[in-house]
Design a protein around this motif. Structure first.
Motif, PDB file in Angstrom:
ATOM      1  N   LEU A 100       0.816  -1.197   0.000  1.00  0.00           N
ATOM      2  CA  LEU A 100       0.000   0.000   0.000  1.00  0.00           C
ATOM      3  C   LEU A 100       0.859   1.259   0.000  1.00  0.00           C
ATOM      4  O   LEU A 100       0.550   2.236  -0.680  1.00  0.00           O
ATOM      5  N   LEU A 101       1.950   1.236   0.762  1.00  0.00           N
ATOM      6  CA  LEU A 101       2.843   2.392   0.900  1.00  0.00           C
ATOM      7  C   LEU A 101       4.296   1.925   0.920  1.00  0.00           C
ATOM      8  O   LEU A 101       4.610   0.896   1.518  1.00  0.00           O
ATOM      9  N   THR A 104       2.885   6.005  -2.725  1.00  0.00           N
ATOM     10  CA  THR A 104       1.708   5.144  -2.636  1.00  0.00           C
ATOM     11  C   THR A 104       1.604   4.294  -3.890  1.00  0.00           C
ATOM     12  O   THR A 104       1.997   4.714  -4.978  1.00  0.00           O
ATOM     13  N   THR A 105       1.060   3.107  -3.726  1.00  0.00           N
ATOM     14  CA  THR A 105       0.780   2.264  -4.887  1.00  0.00           C
ATOM     15  C   THR A 105      -0.626   2.549  -5.396  1.00  0.00           C
ATOM     16  O   THR A 105      -1.413   3.269  -4.780  1.00  0.00           O
ATOM     17  N   ALA A 122       2.673  10.163  -0.738  1.00  0.00           N
ATOM     18  CA  ALA A 122       2.010  10.400   0.541  1.00  0.00           C
ATOM     19  C   ALA A 122       2.993  11.122   1.450  1.00  0.00           C
ATOM     20  O   ALA A 122       4.133  10.672   1.635  1.00  0.00           O
ATOM     21  N   TRP A 155      -2.054  13.195   0.060  1.00  0.00           N
ATOM     22  CA  TRP A 155      -2.076  11.791  -0.379  1.00  0.00           C
ATOM     23  C   TRP A 155      -2.608  11.731  -1.802  1.00  0.00           C
ATOM     24  O   TRP A 155      -3.673  12.261  -2.107  1.00  0.00           O
ATOM     25  N   SER A 175      -3.143   8.650  -4.831  1.00  0.00           N
ATOM     26  CA  SER A 175      -3.023   7.248  -5.231  1.00  0.00           C
ATOM     27  C   SER A 175      -3.626   7.059  -6.613  1.00  0.00           C
ATOM     28  O   SER A 175      -4.786   7.433  -6.842  1.00  0.00           O
TER      29      SER A 175
END
Length: 766
Positions: free
Chosen positions: A203-204, A242-243, A268, A287, A289
């Motif tokens: 996720l990160l 971030t993905t 992020a 943030w 994404s």
């Protein structure tokens, strides 16, 4: 003398050495005993047994341990776990070295002055069943860790979220057993290079992550569960990438975000502070994404921003995005929340503090709230899952004028005059500026368009008898409507003043006109068959009662039974409605019309006539509409409802134009029973008729009927009930005249002084 001193020194020296030797031997024996017993305690089942006296709450396990000095312990493959409330926690470490403050034991305090741990992993999860707390009592031991440090924290897991990397942490903690206070002293953690995953998906990817937190001393009664955040001070700093995220619709039709296996990366960056129930001033979050769409050439991005000063500023953006289920989602929000406190018990109380602009397209599993906000009427139900297109402006949590929503599909059920209309609608809601003097500030308006709809009798309990297209329901609040109004004595009147609606539809299909027999005096007038079209334009109030409007039924090649005669042809009934009495269900139906065209009728003697027509205009008329059950309750009536049907009473004055008076004459007797000159009346052409009409339950009364033209004059009165018919008729052709006295199936002619006899008969309506 010198010899004496020499002997004394020689004899003293060995005694001192012996004492020292003995002391050393005792200390060595004690150390060896401690070394033996302490390590036996730590490396046999005795140690875990003695420590884990309440394994359901706390367990400590290790593979091997070593103590070489009192208060100093080193353990390998340490595993500590416990169950607190609804939380399961576990800490694993490759090695730990701690120093116990022995003197503190005399104060009933188990104090570790320092603990050094390596290879730490932490797991936190939710238990299947909550663990009830131990009863509180005074005098419990205090467990204190002054300083726990680790230079090799490898992982931390919170349910599906996992933090992996190599971190440095320092932690301080104290807890008095048996319900005493707990405290976390200022603690820190830092990672240089870490990865956050969700259920195994990245996720990160963080370049830096640091945290600082502390918790004030408190008891369980002072703060428990989420309320521990009210005694917590924390700060989190991070910076990384971030993905991509994937939007998925779960089984409950909610939208969830999951990491996507995609090469695109966002960023992020944040610094978030928490001060005992408030976001700290200076907190911020940025943030972004990527959101891979169905078209790989067009990737959207979810953007979220947070800034805190004295208020909380939120920004969120999601361009049009196609989910895995084919729904299009979008979001553009810019909101300010007054103050920086976060309500832990009820986050919904954030709404009254919100101001700003929200534009979006989102999927909801229930749309009931639309009806409660835009059209709070007891006769209307909106529900079902669906997508909302919204453009909302908020001031202190309240949408203001200019806000709007659009719903491509919503389930609609409306109960009007004992009939249920239902279908799937497209809805458009808008908040209009309030009128002058309106305290609410806005007037909600909701427009519903049902592409297909059905009408069901008995408020949905009966048969479906109408199916149509393009029904439109426009609802507008005069001012705010409170559902509690309906529970008050004058609630129906006050609700009617708070809301107005308009219902329109055209040429809906009625497969069988016999469904309308429930509204007719069936012994005297009923449909025998035929298909028809129903149209309407009605104005409703907040209680669902009709204020005004019209209903029109048209039928071609319709079969009717009227006063013992069979009719077939085209009908057109246009009923004009205007509410006369809200409580009693009375209507003014002045101006209503009935058209009969191309009628073929069979007279009592079996003769068939074709091409007959009539035009009925109700100049003055009143309609009393009673739903099932109302007849019994009204004025204490003991009568029973007719098969649970709606009852209709009509009183009025009519103007009628008809092709001839043949139908009227046939109501009294067969043509052969009349004098030979009477048939000339039928052939005398169009007749103009006026008269009074009363229709109550199964009784139909025609009184003061006057039919004439340039060549004849006919007067009549007639009462029909069931199979009984009673009345009088007078007809004049030039100097010829006659009267008929009808009593059920018997008719008596009066040829002498016919007009005087007729005028002497009492009227049927007084």
């Amino acid at each position: 003398m010198s010899a004496s001193l020499t002997r004394t020194a020689v004899s003293t020296r060995p005694a001192w050495r012996k004492a020292l030797h003995r002391t050393l031997l005792v200390l060595a024996a004690a150390w060896l005993a401690y070394l033996l017993l302490g390590n036996l305690f730590l490396n046999t089942p005795v140690g875990p047994w003695a420590i884990n006296r309440k394994p359901e709450r706390v367990q400590v396990q290790w593979q091997s341990a070593l103590t070489v000095w009192p208060g100093q312990v080193m353990a390998w493959n340490l595993d500590v776990g416990g169950h607190t409330g609804t939380t399961l926690w576990k800490i694993r470490g490759d090695r730990a070295h701690g120093r116990l403050a022995l003197l503190a034991l005399f104060r009933k305090e188990l104090r570790f002055a320092s603990v050094r741990a390596e290879g730490i992993e932490i797991d936190i999860d939710r238990g299947a069943e909550p663990m009830a707390p131990s009863p509180a009592r005074q005098g419990g031991w205090v467990v204190r860790f002054d300083r726990i440090t680790s230079g090799s924290v490898r992982a931390g897991r919170l349910q599906e979220l996992t933090l992996e990397g190599t971190g440095h942490a320092e932690f301080g903690f104290s807890k008095q057993m048996h319900g005493g206070p707990m405290e976390i002293t200022t603690s820190t953690a830092r990672f240089d290079g870490a990865r956050v995953t969700q259920a195994g998906d990245t996720l990160l990817e963080l370049d830096t992550l640091s945290a600082r937190f502390a918790m004030d001393s408190h008891t369980r009664e002072q703060a428990s569960g989420i309320h521990k955040l009210l005694v917590t001070v924390a700060e989190l700093d991070f910076d990384g990438r971030t993905t991509a995220l994937r939007l998925e619709e779960a089984g409950d039709e909610r939208i969830r975000l999951h990491p996507a296996a995609d090469g695109a990366m966002g960023h992020a960056r944040g610094r978030i502070g928490w001060q005992r129930g408030e976001l700290a001033a200076g907190s911020q979050l940025d943030w972004t994404s990527p959101l891979p769409g169905s078209d790989s050439k067009n990737d959207d991005s979810l953007v979220f921003g947070l800034e805190v000063d004295h208020d909380i500023h939120l920004r969120a953006s999601l361009p049009d995005h196609l989910t895995s289920n084919g729904d299009t989602l979008a979001l553009d929000a810019d909101l300010v929340l007054a103050g920086n406190a976060i309500p832990l018990d009820d986050p919904r109380t954030l709404l009254p503090r919100s101001s700003g602009h929200l534009v979006g397209r989102w999927q909801f599993d229930s749309l009931k709230w639309i009806g409660r906000y835009f059209a709070d009427a007891p006769w209307l139900v909106l529900d079902g899952a669906g997508r909302i297109d919204a453009d909302v402006r908020l001031v202190d949590g309240e949408p203001v004028a200019g806000s709007r929503i659009e719903v491509p599909g919503i389930d609609v059920v409306a109960d009007v005059m004992g009939n249920r209309m239902q279908g799937r609608a497209r809805a458009e809601g808008v908040l209009q500026p309030a009128g002058e003097g309106d305290k609410g500030g806005i007037r909600p308006r909701l427009d519903l368009r049902l592409e297909r709809f059905a009408i069901i009798a008995d408020a949905g309990r009966g048969a479906r008898y109408v199916e149509g297209r393009d029904l439109r329901l426009e609802i507008e609040a005069v001012h705010g409507l409170d559902r509690s109004l309906l529970e008050q004595d004058d609630g129906a009147v006050r609700a009617g003043e708070a809301l107005r609606a308009r219902l329109r539809f055209s040429d809906a299909d009625v497969p069988d006109l016999r469904v309308y027999n429930r509204y007719l005096p069936r012994s005297q007038l009923r449909f025998e068959g035929g298909r028809g079209l129903l149209s309407g334009d009605l104005s409703l109030d907040g209680a669902g009662a009709i204020g005004r409007g019209w209903l029109r039924v048209r039928g071609r090649d319709t079969r009717l039974h009227a006063a013992g005669m069979a009719l077939r042809g085209n009908i057109d009934v246009n009923t004009r409605l205007r509410r006369a009495d809200l409580e009693d269900g009375r209507f003014n139906i002045d101006g209503s019309q009935i058209r009969l065209d191309n009628i073929s009728l069979v007279e009592p003697d079996g003769r068939t006539r074709r091409g007959w027509w009539a035009r009925v205009d109700l100049d003055r008329a009143r309609l009393d509409w009673r739903l099932p059950g109302e007849a019994r309750a009204k004025k204490g009536s003991a009568q029973k409802d007719k098969d649970g049907a709606t009852e209709v009473d009509i009183n009025g004055h009519a103007r009628i134009a008809m092709k001839d008076v043949g139908f009227l004459l046939a109501l009294y007797s067969q043509r052969a029973d009349y004098p030979k000159w009477v048939p000339r009346l039928v052939d005398a052409g169009e007749a103009r008729v006026t008269g009074d009409v009363q229709w109550r339950d199964d009784i139909l009364i025609l009184d003061n009927l006057v039919a004439d033209n340039d060549r004849f004059d006919v007067r009549a009165r007639l009462r029909l009930q069931g199979r009984q018919r009673r009345g009088n008729l007078y007809a004049r052709w030039g100097v010829l005249g006659m009267a008929v006295d009808l009593d059920d199936t018997r008719s008596e002619l009066h040829l002498v002084r016919a007009r005087q006899w007729y005028d002497a008969q009492p009227s049927l309506l007084r």
